[in-house]
Write an enzyme that holds these catalytic residues in place. Structure first.
Site, PDB file in Angstrom:
ATOM      1  CB  CYS A  16      -0.973  -0.021   1.170  1.00 54.22           C
ATOM      2  SG  CYS A  16      -0.214  -0.345   2.787  1.00 54.22           S
ATOM      3  CE1 TYR A  17       2.149   4.136   4.988  1.00 52.99           C
ATOM      4  CE2 TYR A  17       2.940   1.982   5.693  1.00 52.99           C
ATOM      5  CZ  TYR A  17       2.322   3.181   5.989  1.00 52.99           C
ATOM      6  OH  TYR A  17       1.886   3.429   7.273  1.00 52.99           O
TER       7      TYR A  17
END
EC number: 1.2.1.38
Length: 347
Positions: free
Chosen positions: A153-154
């Site tokens: 996600c990051y």
């Protein structure tokens, strides 16, 4: 390709698995009977109804979670693996080569075996096509693929924020990423530091100074588009909300804002899920919740000679499940936007 695609979700009791199921239930192929949801599996929760874990998934509420093993997953056309890192490789080895496996874990994201072993402390299982279609050449690799690694996600937020500037050589190959995230990114397992009393009213940095496992993934993606080694300083910050990532990315630049905006417009003009915000507007996580959209803004701090690029995504959609479904669509030859929305839920 089968007339009706039978889909299984392993790790269905978790947040990512539940979000994949939510998106599949809203997929036009499901409504048309071209996609059916087969096995939904879990580990410790096996034997319990799915509705105990995801009461919002009412069409599947009475489904009983089966054990996560190859015998249960075999025979499906598509298998989503929403499992902790280190669990996907062994399962994937036991499934047929014709099965489309979309792995939401970290097992196959990194191409550098040494980096994997350093950050994850286990032997490297290899790498699969990377499920971020907006990267150069990614769609070609995903079309027809039978093994896909969904990005973290990051890294999704950071790469989308920096990709155009890095690809056009408009910034130095040393970037700083400070990203705030909701607690769902840490998974559903009970942890003391994620208790409501610990999180509410507090923000907390963690895994700083190069310790976070997403650091080499961000560097890998930026190096791939720039052709240069890229150093990444990454600081993740947990904030008291359930969903959303806001990544603020900076890098040295001598380019004017006009050149930077032109690069972003050229890169993202035809991208269905990327919204480049008008000058003067900034992304907010509340605008993308529930959607597969990424809202991006760019600015130049002229006094410091620094690009400031900001991206907002829903960590469970564009950051995980949405990317998984988008990649599935491409692999199956379906329109990649099917079952995915650019419209967030606000307030």
């Amino acid at each position: 390709m089968a007339d009706v695609m039978r889909v299984a979700v392993a790790g269905a009791s978790g947040y990512a698995g539940g979000e994949i199921l939510r998106l599949l239930l809203g997929h036009p192929a499901y409504a048309q009977g071209r996609l059916t949801i087969g096995a939904v599996t879990a580990a410790a929760s096996a034997g319990s109804p799915l509705g105990e874990h995801h009461p919002h998934l009412t069409p599947l509420a009475q489904r009983v979670l089966e054990p996560t093993d190859a015998a249960v997953l075999a025979g499906h056309d598509v298998v989503f693996l929403a499992l902790p890192h280190g669990h996907s490789a062994a399962l994937a080895d036991q499934l047929g080569a014709d099965t489309l496996i979309v792995d939401c874990g970290a097992d196959f994201r990194l191409t550098d075996a040494a980096a994997w072993e350093r950050f994850y402390g286990a032997p490297h299982a290899g790498s699969w096509p990377y499920g971020l279609p907006e990267l150069p050449g990614a769609r070609e690799r995903l079309r027809g693929a039978r093994r896909i690694a969904v990005p973290g996600c990051y890294p999704t937020a950071a790469l989308l924020a920096l990709l155009p500037a890095m690809a056009e050589d408009l910034i130095e190959p040393a970037v700083t990423v400070v990203a705030v995230s909701g607690t769902s990114g840490a998974g559903r397992a009970a942890k003391t530091d994620l208790l409501g009393s610990e999180v509410i009213g507090s923000a907390r940095a963690y895994n700083i100074a190069g310790a976070h496992r997403h650091t080499p993934e961000i560097a890998q993606g930026l190096a791939a588009v720039s052709g240069r080694d890229v150093t990444v300083s990454f600081t993740p910050v947990l904030i008291p909300t359930s969903r959303g990532i806001l990544a603020t990315c900076t890098a040295r630049t001598t380019a004017p804002l006009s050149a930077l905006r032109a690069a972003y417009e050229k890169t993202y003009d035809a991208e269905p899920f990327i919204y480049l915000m008008p000058e003067g507007q900034l992304p907010r996580t509340g605008a993308v919740i529930g959607s597969n959209a990424a809202h991006i803004a760019v600015a130049v701090d002229e006094a410091a000679g620094v690009l400031v690029a900001i991206a907002a995504i829903d960590n469970l959609v564009k950051g995980t499940a949405g990317a998984a479904v988008q990649s599935m669509n491409l692999a199956l030859g379906w329109p990649e936007t099917q079952g995915l929305s650019v419209i967030g839920v606000a307030p």
